[in-house]
Design an enzyme around this catalytic site. Structure first.
Site, PDB file in Angstrom:
ATOM      1  N   ASP A  70     -30.324  12.037  20.997  1.00 17.09           N
ATOM      2  CA  ASP A  70     -29.673  13.019  20.126  1.00 17.09           C
ATOM      3  C   ASP A  70     -29.441  14.296  20.917  1.00 17.09           C
ATOM      4  O   ASP A  70     -30.133  14.573  21.892  1.00 17.09           O
ATOM      5  CB  ASP A  70     -30.490  13.284  18.864  1.00 17.09           C
ATOM      6  CG  ASP A  70     -31.988  13.167  19.076  1.00 17.09           C
ATOM      7  OD1 ASP A  70     -32.434  13.234  20.242  1.00 17.09           O
ATOM      8  OD2 ASP A  70     -32.719  12.997  18.101  1.00 17.09           O
ATOM      9  N   GLU A 129     -29.955  16.190  13.151  1.00 22.36           N
ATOM     10  CA  GLU A 129     -30.753  17.033  12.269  1.00 22.36           C
ATOM     11  C   GLU A 129     -30.100  17.314  10.915  1.00 22.36           C
ATOM     12  O   GLU A 129     -30.798  17.636   9.964  1.00 22.36           O
ATOM     13  CB  GLU A 129     -31.051  18.378  12.947  1.00 22.36           C
ATOM     14  CG  GLU A 129     -31.879  18.282  14.222  1.00 22.36           C
ATOM     15  CD  GLU A 129     -33.337  17.959  13.953  1.00 22.36           C
ATOM     16  OE1 GLU A 129     -33.734  17.899  12.773  1.00 22.36           O
ATOM     17  OE2 GLU A 129     -34.076  17.759  14.932  1.00 22.36           O
TER      18      GLU A 129
END
Length: 378
Positions: A70, A129
């Site tokens: 990520d 997120e």
């Protein structure tokens, strides 16, 4: 180009960006990937918004092994006091994604020195997120025919020492589901309740009754969480509330259990609304944060491989009730996620979270051995 892991991590740490706004991060990654693969005609790159997919084509490929990292940061004001502190106001890599990206770049460098036998896909995924970027990419067809046959990924963990790796053969992260409920009745004067219909009473009944979902509808061996964290109703002491809004979350360790809990929450809300004569609007939004369910056979292989390497201490750990959007991709593709220790006293998402950078060289070296085993063994 020879990748300087320390300098790379520190450069990325300076430019944290919110999901789908990772423009500087994307540019940095694209430039670095281009330099690392400049003379590799077996490497191809394609992009999706701020996401990047790098395919290392195998010489005799029968499958594709995927590695995911990520790339987004968090809306946090950094308080580490580091020389390479975030240059972006109110933004910080407080979840360690700068470490994740650096490890992925290091792995790309190590594993493209020679063309592997099998395909190897690197996914640099945005918006973990906030928007479940893995789900967005999958549903938008970003993978195309590059979807891997197995997917692997990691997350740093502050309370583990460098050299410790933790995972399990079942669920590592819980699935999360956002709950939004509105009860609508009829407001009125507190002295004349018979002329009104109290939405606050309906909300109170619901909050009380929904506690029975975990205590009476969930196998205690499995576990789940239903939390209503916000209730807004009414305006003052002598007016009956005509509307009550609730906001909460469901957490479960398997997708089957998550769907079961969601259905029970919905049924209770509908029952309360029917019994008290109020209108109901309910939204259950699991988005892309499904449980991170490790494939038991692949997890067993990974844990045994690292356990036999001698360089890492492998810990069989229980699941965490926090969410991670890699669960969406593991719902589509079998694979494994694991924790990697970074030994810092501050937890994830803390403004002082500062990983031990010695994890970089160790992580690249040991994970490269595992991935090389996956893409080069007969």
């Amino acid at each position: 180009m020879t990748l300087d892991l320390l300098a790379t991590r520190r450069a990325l740490h300076k430019i944290p960006e919110i999901g789908l706004e990772e423009y500087k991060t994307h540019a940095f990654l694209m430039e670095t990937i281009a330099e690392l693969t400049a003379d590799k005609d077996f490497v191809a790159v394609k992009t999706w918004k701020t996401g990047i997919l790098v395919m290392v084509h195998g010489s005799a490929a029968t499958k594709t092994i995927g590695w995911r990292t990520d790339i987004d940061g968090l809306p946090i004001v950094e308080e580490t006091g580091l020389d390479f502190v975030s240059e972006h106001a109110d933004r910080m890599h407080a979840c360690g994604h700068d470490i994740h990206m650096t490890l992925a770049l290091g792995l790309l460098e190590r594993l493209t020195q020679v063309q592997p036998k099998e395909n190897l896909l690197f996914l640099f995924q945005p918006a973990e997120e906030n928007f479940a970027g893995g789900m967005l990419m999958y549903e938008d067809g970003a993978f195309g025919d590059w979807l891997p046959d197995e997917f692997y990924g990691l997350h740093v963990r502050p309370d583990l020492k460098v050299g410790q790796l933790a995972t399990n053969r079942s669920t590592l992260f819980a699935g999360t589901c956002e709950v939004k409920i509105t009860f609508t009745g009829q407001s009125g004067h507190a002295a004349f309740p018979h002329t009104a219909n109290d939405a606050l009473v309906a909300a109170s009944y619901f909050i009380t009754q929904v506690q029975s979902v975990v205590s009476r509808n969930v196998d205690p061996i499995e576990g789940a969480v239903v939390t209503i964290g916000s209730l807004h109703a009414g305006t003052t002491n002598n007016i009956i509330a005509g509307e009550a809004k609730l906001h909460g979350t469901i957490r479960a360790l398997t997708q089957t259990m998550s769907l079961h809990v969601q259905e029970r929450v919905r049924q209770i809300a509908e029952g309360v609304a029917l019994a008290l004569g109020v209108d109901l609007a309910i939204e259950l939004n699991p988005s892309g944060y499904l449980p991170v369910e490790n494939h038991p056979v692949l997890a067993d292989e990974l844990m045994n491989f690292f356990g036999n390497s001698g360089a890492l201490e492998v810990i069989d750990c229980p699941p965490a009730m926090t969410g991670e959007d890699f669960g969406y991709l593991l719902n589509k593709v079998p694979g494994v996620m694991f924790w990697l220790g970074v030994d810092t006293p501050y937890p994830l998402h803390h403004p002082k979270m500062s990983p031990d950078e010695t994890v970089l060289e160790l992580g690249v070296t040991e994970i490269a051995k595992f991935l090389s085993h996956k893409i080069n063994s007969n």
